[in-house]
Design a protein around this motif. Structure first.
Motif, PDB file in Angstrom:
ATOM      1  N   THR A 126      10.155 140.442 -17.034  1.00  0.00           N
ATOM      2  CA  THR A 126      10.641 141.302 -17.554  1.00  0.00           C
ATOM      3  C   THR A 126      12.056 140.577 -16.364  1.00  0.00           C
ATOM      4  N   TYR A 127      11.431 140.330 -15.211  1.00  0.00           N
ATOM      5  CA  TYR A 127      13.623 139.710 -14.585  1.00  0.00           C
ATOM      6  C   TYR A 127      13.352 137.685 -13.958  1.00  0.00           C
ATOM      7  N   PHE A 128      12.669 137.881 -14.787  1.00  0.00           N
ATOM      8  CA  PHE A 128      12.733 136.260 -14.785  1.00  0.00           C
ATOM      9  C   PHE A 128      12.057 135.593 -13.569  1.00  0.00           C
ATOM     10  N   CYS A 129      11.795 136.051 -12.682  1.00  0.00           N
ATOM     11  CA  CYS A 129      11.510 135.122 -11.414  1.00  0.00           C
ATOM     12  C   CYS A 129      10.081 135.784 -11.289  1.00  0.00           C
ATOM     13  N   LEU A 134      18.539 142.946 -11.589  1.00  0.00           N
ATOM     14  CA  LEU A 134      17.140 141.614 -11.776  1.00  0.00           C
ATOM     15  C   LEU A 134      16.990 140.443 -11.964  1.00  0.00           C
ATOM     16  N   ARG A 135      17.518 140.260 -12.991  1.00  0.00           N
ATOM     17  CA  ARG A 135      18.055 139.108 -13.156  1.00  0.00           C
ATOM     18  C   ARG A 135      19.416 138.171 -13.120  1.00  0.00           C
ATOM     19  N   ILE A 161       7.497 144.363  -6.260  1.00  0.00           N
ATOM     20  CA  ILE A 161       6.459 144.652  -7.080  1.00  0.00           C
ATOM     21  C   ILE A 161       6.517 145.532  -7.830  1.00  0.00           C
ATOM     22  N   THR A 162       5.729 145.503  -9.267  1.00  0.00           N
ATOM     23  CA  THR A 162       5.949 145.947 -10.868  1.00  0.00           C
ATOM     24  C   THR A 162       4.626 146.652 -11.172  1.00  0.00           C
ATOM     25  N   PHE A 163       4.411 147.468 -11.638  1.00  0.00           N
ATOM     26  CA  PHE A 163       2.894 148.180 -12.462  1.00  0.00           C
ATOM     27  C   PHE A 163       3.736 148.963 -14.194  1.00  0.00           C
TER      28      PHE A 163
END
Length: 560
Positions: free
Chosen positions: A316-319, A296-297, A281-283
């Motif tokens: 950002t992490y391609f998922c 994370l990639r 979870i990102t913000f």
């Protein structure tokens, strides 16, 4: 008194009625109507900064601090282009700027007239929206359309997320005429309310939460929020949750994993799958750490949800699997009671790992000689509490991540584009907007020299403290793989140099200090931070060869 140009007079009136106060002006002739109108209004706080590039970053710093829209205004031609670096930074960092550019009339474009370029939509890739005012207002219908356009431009600087908006203003001569009868406009609401996330989105998110036994919450750059901080602290108590932050996240708790590069460096190959999240979870905006991006990639989460008021698909992490269109504070407040705890060892994996890494870091720091790493250790302990700390690109902001997040600081850094241009100017604008706080900018020597025009500014305030790390060049190129072993490293990458900041500081009446060892540094800091009527600059000299080798040794020590 105001300019007799109706478009400019109307713009000034609506600007004030919409609650805006601040504008940074640069000198010129074509923008004379803007200068006359805004400086002639008693409710406008206008400042003058000569260099347009520095002026735009100064305004960006003001807007960072004030959290409200700040305007910039310049003359036509190449002056406009000098705004571009700060506008790009504001766009990616989500800082509200209103860009006002004076222009030649349309019939003078591309006919060889002086100070003339094609200015319509000139910042197309780095603004939320662009508008062009008409040369004249000749009817009530035209006035109403200009009124609406100005309202929309100002609203767009804040909704649904802040950012830069451009108004191009063609102006014909004469430019200096005044009138006692200003144009008056009306406030219009041109934007609606941000809708709540749909029940379908909430349901999908909660489904992924309940399925996860390893949930990683990763906060990017953001403003301080006590409520969000408390929400994250409560979530960090859950067995399956790890909350990862950086200095620029402005979130603080012993429960947070706030030293990302240290922690990832010390993860062994055998442990990597233990730390790979089920749910990410990102913000917030930018994340500094290249190590977490690589991790994370390489080992992507099964699900990745990003929280963004504009619905931005920041993959950002391609998922990326979903976006929640709201702000993090509102979202976690709404869903907190539904975010149930799952049986897991994930929290404790990170917690134990952090404790071990901190012990190793402190042991290493206690044994190293004078170098950049030692300097940062001293600075972060000794810079006064309740300060604003500005971290320059490229090495200062990266070094800061190795020491975790200090609650005594509010952190700033131009991590939207992550350029070295304008970092001193930005800190100066921030200091100008909040004179009650010490504002310290830590910058490298190249970053300082590149933005030395920041000191050509009569609005500098005594609370501005500039620390220049002078290691004889762009030190990042001495330790990142590739340029660190290149034959061209010193001349073309690190750009090794013999220059010092002393004469520049003296030319602009800045108090100057310099140190070359630990004893001098700890001794001079008290005087450097003493109350004085002038800003101060501290130049810290270190050995470029020691710095790179010690930092490489540091990461090898964490890996061992």
């Amino acid at each position: 008194m105001t300019s007799d140009k109706k478009t400019v007079s109307l713009l000034t009136d609506i600007f004030v009625k919409k609650g805006l106060q601040d504008i940074v002006l640069s000198p010129g002739s074509r923008n004379a109507p803007l200068v006359l109108s805004f400086t002639g209004h008693p409710a406008v706080k206008a400042v003058s900064v000569i260099d347009e590039r520095s002026a735009a970053f100064f305004a960006l710093g003001m807007a960072q601090q004030l959290r409200r829209t700040v305007a910039i205004a310049c003359t036509s031609g190449s002056a406009v282009l000098n705004y571009a670096p700060a506008i790009a930074e504001a766009y990616y960092q989500k800082i509200p700027l209103l860009i006002l550019t004076a222009d030649r009339p349309p019939h003078l474009i591309d006919v060889g007239d002086g100070q003339t370029i094609r200015q319509n939509n000139v910042f197309a890739n780095y603004i939320k929206k662009s508008f062009t005012l008409p040369l004249e207002i000749s009817s009530e219908e035209e006035k109403q359309e200009v009124n609406r356009l100005i309202n929309e431009a100002i609203d767009q600087t804040q909704f649904p997320e802040p950012g830069p908006v451009h108004i191009n203003i063609p102006l014909d001569e004469p430019l200096y005429n005044l009138t006692e009868i200003p144009e008056t406009g009306t406030i219009e609401k041109t934007i609606g309310q941000l809708p709540e996330p749909s029940g379908e989105i909430i349901h999908a998110f909660l489904h992924d939460w309940r399925q996860s036994r390893k949930t990683l919450i990763l906060a990017g750059q953001g403003n301080p929020s006590e409520k969000l901080n408390r929400l994250m602290e409560r979530l960090a108590q859950q067995e399956q949750v790890a909350v990862m932050t950086e200095t620029t996240s402005n979130l603080h708790s012993p429960a947070f994993m706030d030293e990302i590069d240290n922690l990832i460096t010390a993860i062994s190959e055998d442990e990597l799958t233990d730390f790979q999240p089920d749910l990410l979870i990102t913000f917030g905006t930018a994340v500094v750490s290249k190590k977490i991006k690589k991790l994370l990639r390489t080992f992507p989460a099964k699900k990745h949800w990003h929280i963004s008021p504009s619905g931005e698909k920041r993959d950002t992490y391609f998922c990326l699997s979903g976006v929640v269109k709201t702000d993090a504070e509102s979202f976690f407040t709404r869903t907190e009671n539904d975010l149930t705890e799952n049986k897991s060892h994930y929290r404790d994996f990170w917690k134990d790992h952090k404790q071990q890494v901190l012990q190793k870091r402190n042991r290493f720091l206690s044994e190293i000689p004078w170098c950049d790493l030692k300097v940062y250790d001293i600075l972060f302990r000794e810079i006064p509490a309740n300060s604003h700390l500005h971290l320059g690109n490229s090495t200062p902001v990266r070094y800061a991540q190795l020491f975790g997040s200090f609650p005594k600081f509010r952190y700033f850094s131009n991590r939207g584009v992550s350029g070295i241009d304008g970092q001193v100017s930005t800190a100066a604008g921030n200091a100008f907007a909040e004179t009650g706080k010490i504002n310290t900018i830590i910058t490298g020597d190249i970053g300082f020299l590149y933005d030395s025009n920041a000191l050509m500014n009569q609005n500098l305030t005594p609370n501005l403290k500039i620390i220049v790390m002078n290691n004889g060049g762009g030190d990042i190129f001495r330790f990142i793989p590739g340029p660190d072993t290149s034959r061209q490293r010193e001349k073309f990458f690190a750009t090794s140099h013999p220059w010092e900041a002393k004469n520049i500081a003296q030319a602009f009446d800045i108090r100057y200090f310099s140190v070359r060892n630990e004893t001098e540094l700890t001794t001079v800091l008290q005087e450097f931070y003493a109350v004085n009527r002038r800003p101060a600059l501290l130049e810290i000299f270190t050995n470029e060869q020691n710095n790179a080798q010690i930092l490489k040794d540091y990461f090898r020590f964490l890996e061992s």
